[in-house]
Design an enzyme around this catalytic site. Structure first.
Site, PDB file in Angstrom:
ATOM      1  N   ILE A  16       5.012 -18.122  30.234  1.00 15.44           N
ATOM      2  CA  ILE A  16       4.687 -19.538  29.825  1.00 15.44           C
ATOM      3  C   ILE A  16       6.079 -20.717  29.533  1.00 15.44           C
ATOM      4  O   ILE A  16       6.416 -21.899  29.873  1.00 15.44           O
ATOM      5  CB  ILE A  16       3.970 -19.795  29.429  1.00 15.44           C
ATOM      6  CG1 ILE A  16       4.601 -19.081  27.934  1.00 15.44           C
ATOM      7  CG2 ILE A  16       2.606 -19.149  29.253  1.00 15.44           C
ATOM      8  CD1 ILE A  16       3.256 -19.558  26.791  1.00 15.44           C
ATOM      9  N   GLY A  17       7.456 -20.077  29.589  1.00 20.86           N
ATOM     10  CA  GLY A  17       8.950 -21.106  28.687  1.00 20.86           C
ATOM     11  C   GLY A  17       9.838 -20.030  28.442  1.00 20.86           C
ATOM     12  O   GLY A  17       9.391 -18.796  28.247  1.00 20.86           O
ATOM     13  N   SER A  18      10.772 -21.204  28.962  1.00 20.75           N
ATOM     14  CA  SER A  18      12.258 -20.072  27.782  1.00 20.75           C
ATOM     15  C   SER A  18      12.997 -21.082  27.806  1.00 20.75           C
ATOM     16  O   SER A  18      13.337 -22.076  28.031  1.00 20.75           O
ATOM     17  CB  SER A  18      12.510 -19.511  29.509  1.00 20.75           C
ATOM     18  OG  SER A  18      12.852 -20.846  30.848  1.00 20.75           O
ATOM     19  N   GLY A  19      14.015 -20.690  26.686  1.00 19.36           N
ATOM     20  CA  GLY A  19      14.822 -21.268  26.483  1.00 19.36           C
ATOM     21  C   GLY A  19      15.928 -20.518  26.259  1.00 19.36           C
ATOM     22  O   GLY A  19      16.397 -20.164  26.789  1.00 19.36           O
ATOM     23  N   SER A  22      17.745 -19.051  23.957  1.00 24.78           N
ATOM     24  CA  SER A  22      17.916 -18.081  23.385  1.00 24.78           C
ATOM     25  C   SER A  22      16.576 -16.860  23.663  1.00 24.78           C
ATOM     26  O   SER A  22      16.617 -15.688  22.906  1.00 24.78           O
ATOM     27  CB  SER A  22      17.754 -18.809  21.596  1.00 24.78           C
ATOM     28  OG  SER A  22      15.779 -19.232  21.489  1.00 24.78           O
ATOM     29  N   VAL A  61       9.926 -17.273  25.904  1.00 32.09           N
ATOM     30  CA  VAL A  61       8.238 -16.624  25.879  1.00 32.09           C
ATOM     31  C   VAL A  61       6.807 -16.904  26.214  1.00 32.09           C
ATOM     32  O   VAL A  61       6.892 -16.791  27.315  1.00 32.09           O
ATOM     33  CB  VAL A  61       7.669 -18.767  25.348  1.00 32.09           C
ATOM     34  CG1 VAL A  61       6.469 -17.958  24.196  1.00 32.09           C
ATOM     35  CG2 VAL A  61       9.020 -18.835  24.309  1.00 32.09           C
ATOM     36  N   LYS A 102       7.878 -15.054  21.277  1.00 31.35           N
ATOM     37  CA  LYS A 102       9.155 -15.332  21.733  1.00 31.35           C
ATOM     38  C   LYS A 102      10.632 -13.983  21.943  1.00 31.35           C
ATOM     39  O   LYS A 102      10.389 -12.648  21.097  1.00 31.35           O
ATOM     40  CB  LYS A 102       9.570 -16.151  20.823  1.00 31.35           C
ATOM     41  CG  LYS A 102      10.660 -16.998  21.500  1.00 31.35           C
ATOM     42  CD  LYS A 102      11.716 -17.851  20.252  1.00 31.35           C
ATOM     43  CE  LYS A 102      12.461 -18.827  20.886  1.00 31.35           C
ATOM     44  NZ  LYS A 102      13.037 -19.670  19.689  1.00 31.35           N
ATOM     45  N   ASP A 132      16.000 -30.227  15.207  1.00 28.85           N
ATOM     46  CA  ASP A 132      15.875 -30.508  16.450  1.00 28.85           C
ATOM     47  C   ASP A 132      14.729 -30.526  16.440  1.00 28.85           C
ATOM     48  O   ASP A 132      13.776 -30.091  17.452  1.00 28.85           O
ATOM     49  CB  ASP A 132      16.202 -28.652  17.111  1.00 28.85           C
ATOM     50  CG  ASP A 132      15.896 -28.336  18.376  1.00 28.85           C
ATOM     51  OD1 ASP A 132      16.268 -29.919  18.975  1.00 28.85           O
ATOM     52  OD2 ASP A 132      15.718 -27.863  18.888  1.00 28.85           O
TER      53      ASP A 132
END
Length: 982
Positions: free
Chosen positions: A686-689, A691, A694, A708, A808
């Site tokens: 459902i998401g990525s960043g 690091s 997710v 995560k 952040d």
């Protein structure tokens, strides 16, 4: 013929008022129909009648002599619409008052006000007018009162405002005026009241020409960006009764010429940068009753002459005054309020203080006063506030204080007071706040305390009080805080203490209490802190403690408690937990069986754990040979099956690692890591960043969690730092607005973090979703999100030890649950601030932390990080909530971000700004806010206040930004009125 003409003239004369009133009523009805929005039907009487007379209509005033309409007063009727210039068609109208309504629009067009040139009074205060002030250059020579306060006017004060020959009152306070304070206002020779306070003026001096306003009675220039010195010409204002120059940047000495204010009753100069000594010429101000010069840099002694003046209120606090208080101050018969706190006064207080006056408010805290307390402070039974903390007062509390029936607020901490406290003082019936910590008081608490039924705070730590807590304390149902720590109390704690339903803090540490802990603690539903450490309590820990919904601090250390640790305690969301140095035994509950709680459990030799060192290991039972062999066989079969399954199944997430992984649980969970691994597949991302990725994982139990994954062989140093930061910080945080970390799994090959799942994703997703997700967010929801996020950040900054800086803060890191309750998330860049005595807050960073558009400007010249960096980022989030725009929207043009754009629109320039792509951004608040919101008038007023908070949070210099604790208070927006000083 002459007789006929005479009769005709008489007839026309008699009926001309009727004709006039008929015309006026038609004008009023037309204005009501065309220009007013009367949703509350307050103007229901404005209907045609047989006599056509409007003189009995709501808000209408007629002159009795010739029956003409002379006044329209619609104040406080909840009416809206644009400016109703139709009223100005009534030629006899002299007074137009529209205060405290919701009129909107601009008045900059001369045609809107030109028909009103015959007015004497124009009052439009507390509405929603915007734009430039109207140019009243022609035809307003009769104007005597002009009140445009509490609106949203901007720009400069027009030159025409200096050309009103009859004007007596000019009130422009509480607007967004951002020019300079013009000297041409000194041309208003008839002026008696000039109010320009609370505007955004450019820094400018107080014009010396204002001294020519010889009829001026009120000069109200608080918070008007005044700089420089107070001009000597101020002394020429011989009619002035109120002078308020507070909350500015005035410097230098108070001029000697102030003695010329022969009629002055109130002087407010607090919160400036004035210096030097008080001028002796003050003694000539025989009419002066209220004198407030607090929060400056004034020095010197309080002279005998000045002390002898007949002040009603004398506020000298937050300065650098020294010396003793002259005895003549006690002879003042008018003295009601005396505030001398935060100075360097010394010596004894005048013995007769309060004997000759109705003293109500007395605050001399944080000085160096010595000797005994004046016995006559409450001589006339008017004293309400007695504040003397942080001095060196000694001796007993005077017996006369026990007769002070009016006393409600007492702070005596950090002195050298001693002796027993009289039973009459304990039992003062109006007492609400009693603080006597760090003195040398002794003796018991008198049972007469039961008469103090309004008491909310009982703070008596650090004394030599003895005896038992009288059970009558349980009758004080308003108590919120009890701090009896560091005394010599003994005996058992009354069991009825658990009936104090409002109790938030109970601190009894460092006494000699004995017996078992009271039961039924679950009744204290408001309790957040319980400290019973360093006593002689025995028996078991009550399991009911685990049902306290908001308890965050629990300390039962250094007692003689026995038995097992109740598993119910693992339900608590604790910031501080300590049960060390008791005689507890048994197995440590799984919720406490990790390294975070080692020090909290130490000193209990009977405790054991399966893995936690240095606690002794729990004994393992030895099964018989057959049973043991059966178990081995079953395990072998299961292992073989598992190996076959893994060899045939290819998953793009995790193969079974060759080495054992480490699992750390931070919350009570009904699943294990084995339940997580099969779901870490691409379709669940459902998401990525930077690091990791997710995943959304729905477990067999029906629970959904967010996982995560930090992946890629051996973790890179920066990824390992992110993992360590999040686990260390989130693992010990318990707050309703901080995302919950449930467990983490780590090995040499992979690391995962398991969080509670947020159904509505992030605030950034909802606000900036292309399919209109922000429509879910009405203003009240956005305000609630802002308030919750502020509370979470305030907790990190002020309630965590050491403090935590997120580094952040952005809308994408604010997650929303099913009820739109916000949770601050993503602590990969967070940093703890370890404060050292004599050191400075903050720490160095090896690189800039944060996201573009949210980064505070000080990063350009410093890599020091502190809480104010988070405050700036939160201010950007507030602007996002108001505008619905991203921090770097293309609308703003080159080299401009959301902060610069909002600052220009909301503060600086009233003109329309056009960007390269053709979009325009203007000053109008209705154009500033997110157009997807349906807003009420109340919403606009709240948005305006929140916008002020956002601008304050994003000021360039960190020192000027408020703390997050202050931001939480500022976001409790309420409608308020601004009044002239009384």
């Amino acid at each position: 013929m002459k007789l006929f003409l005479g009769l005709l003239f008489s007839f026309l004369y008699c009926f001309s008022p009727v004709i006039s009133l008929n015309e006026d009523s038609q004008v009023l009805i037309r204005v009501k129909s065309d220009q007013l929005q009367d949703s509350n039907e307050k103007l229901s009487s404005w209907v045609p009648t047989t006599d056509q007379s409007p003189c009995n209509w709501t808000g209408i005033t007629c002159e009795a002599k010739n029956q003409s309409v002379v006044g329209v007063n619609l104040s406080n009727l909840g009416i809206s619409g644009g400016f109703p210039n139709g009223f100005c068609r009534i030629r006899t109208l002299r007074n137009l008052t529209l205060t405290n309504n919701s009129f909107i629009g601009t008045l900059s067009s001369h045609s809107q006000l030109s028909p009103c040139s015959h007015l004497q009074v124009l009052e439009l205060a507390n509405n929603l007018f915007i734009g430039d002030l109207p140019d009243l250059s022609r035809g307003f020579g009769n104007l005597e009162v002009l009140d445009l306060s509490e609106n949203y006017f901007s720009g400069d004060i027009p030159a025409s405002f200096g050309r009103f020959p009859a004007l007596k009152m000019l009130n422009l306070a509480m607007n967004n005026l951002d020019g300079s304070i013009p000297s041409f206002l000194s041309n208003l020779s008839e002026l008696t009241c000039l109010a320009l306070a609370y505007n955004l003026f450019k820094p400018s001096p107080l014009p010396s020409s204002f001294g020519n306003l010889s009829k001026l009675e009120i000069l109200f220039l608080a918070n008007a960006s005044l700089v420089g010195e107070i001009p000597d010409s101020i002394g020429k204002l011989v009619s002035l009764t109120i002078l308020d120059l507070s909350t500015n940047y005035l410097s230098g000495k108070i001029p000697y010429t102030i003695a010329g204010l022969k009629s002055i009753m109130q002087i407010e100069l607090y919160d400036n940068q004035l210096s030097g000594e008080l001028p002796e010429s003050l003694v000539n101000l025989t009419t002066l009753l209220n004198f407030d010069v607090s929060q400056n840099n004034l020095t010197g002694n309080l002279s005998q002459n000045i002390a002898s003046m007949s002040f009603k209120s004398l506020n000298l606090n937050d300065n650098h005054f020294t010396g003793e208080i002259p005895e003549t101050l006690a002879l003042n018969p008018n003295l009601v309020q005396l505030k001398l706190f935060n100075n360097s006064f010394s010596g004894k207080l005048p013995g007769n203080l309060g004997k000759f006056s109705d003293l109500e408010d007395f605050d001399v805290s944080t000085n160096d006063f010595t000797g005994e307390l004046p016995q006559f402070l409450c001589y006339r039974n008017r004293l309400q506030n007695l504040i003397i903390f942080k001095n060196r007062f000694s001796g007993k509390i005077p017996e006369s204080y026990g007769e002070c029936k009016s006393l409600s607020y007492v702070r005596m901490g950090n002195n050298k007071l001693s002796g027993e406290v009289s039973s009459k003082f304990w039992g003062l019936s109006h007492l609400e706040f009693l603080e006597m910590y760090n003195n040398n008081f002794n003796g018991p608490i008198s049972p007469s305390i039961s008469r103090a039924r309004n008491l909310t705070h009982l703070l008596i730590s650090g004394n030599n009080f003895i005896g038992q807590i009288p059970s009558v304390v349980c009758n004080l149902h308003q108590l919120e805080v009890i701090d009896m720590s560091k005394n010599r109390y003994s005996g058992e704690v009354p069991s009825c203490v658990t009936q104090l339903n409002n109790l938030k803090k109970l601190d009894l540490q460092q006494n000699m209490f004995t017996g078992e802990l009271p039961g039924r603690f679950n009744l204290l539903t408001a309790l957040t802190q319980l400290n019973l450490a360093n006593n002689r309590f025995t028996g078991k820990i009550p399991p009911e403690l685990g049902y306290l919904p908001v308890l965050t601090n629990l300390d039962l250390s250094n007692n003689i408690l026995t038995g097992e640790i109740p598993v119910e305690l693992t339900k608590l969301n604790l910031n501080q937990f300590n049960i060390s140095n008791n005689r507890l035994d048994g197995t440590v509950p799984s919720g406490f069986d990790n390294q975070l709680f080692v020090s909290s459990l130490s000193g209990n030799p009977g405790l054991c754990s399966l893995d936690l060192k240095p606690l002794r290991p729990c004994p393992r039972t030895k099964p018989d040979t057959v049973y043991f062999a059966s178990i081995l066989a079953i395990c072998a079969v299961l292992m073989l099956g598992t190996l076959l399954w893994f060899s045939k199944t290819k998953s793009d997430c995790i193969s079974k690692p060759k080495r054992r992984w480490k699992v750390t649980t931070f919350q009570r969970v009904g699943f294990s890591e084995e339940d997580i691994f099969p779901h870490l597949r691409e379709e669940n991302i459902i998401g990525s960043g930077a690091s990791g990725q997710v995943y959304r994982v729905k477990l067999k139990s029906g629970q959904t969690v967010a996982v995560k994954r930090l992946w890629g062989g051996k973790l890179k140093p920066e990824t390992e730092s992110v993992f360590k930061s999040e686990t260390e910080i989130l693992g010990r945080i318990r707050h309703g607005n901080i995302v919950k970390l449930l467990l983490c799994v780590s090995s040499e090959k992979f690391s995962i973090l398991v969080f509670e799942y947020m159904e509505n994703a992030s605030l950034g997703d909802v606000l900036h979703r292309e399919n209109g997700g922000a429509c879910l967010l009405d203003w009240q929801t956005r305000l609630t999100i802002a308030q919750g996020t502020a509370k979470g950040l305030s907790y990190l900054h002020h309630d965590c030890v050491p403090a935590i800086v997120h580094r952040d803060v952005k809308s994408n890191n604010i997650l929303l649950d099913a009820e739109m309750v916000p949770r601050v998330a993503d602590f990969g860049l967070a940093k703890t601030l370890q404060r050292e005595v004599g050191g400075v807050d903050g720490g160095d960073m090896s690189r800039v932390a944060g996201s573009y558009g949210y980064i505070a400007p000080e990063y350009a010249y410093s890599l020091k990080v502190n809480e104010k960096s988070d405050v700036y980022s939160f201010g950007v989030v507030l602007m996002e909530l108001i505008t619905g725009k991203r921090p770097n929207d293309d609308c703003f043009g080159e080299n401009k971000d959301l902060v610069k754009w909002v600052s220009e629109v909301a503060i600086s320039s009233p003109e329309r700004k056009t960007t390269e792509n053709g979009s325009s951004c203007c000053r109008d608040l209705r154009k500033l806010v997110d157009p997807r919101m349906q807003l009420s008038i109340r919403d606009y007023k709240e948005i305006d206040k929140v916008l002020d908070v956002a601008v304050l949070c994003t000021t360039s210099f960190p020192i000027n930004r408020p703390s997050m604790r202050r931001v939480v208070e500022l976001l409790k927006v309420k409608n308020h009125k601004l009044a002239l000083p009384n």
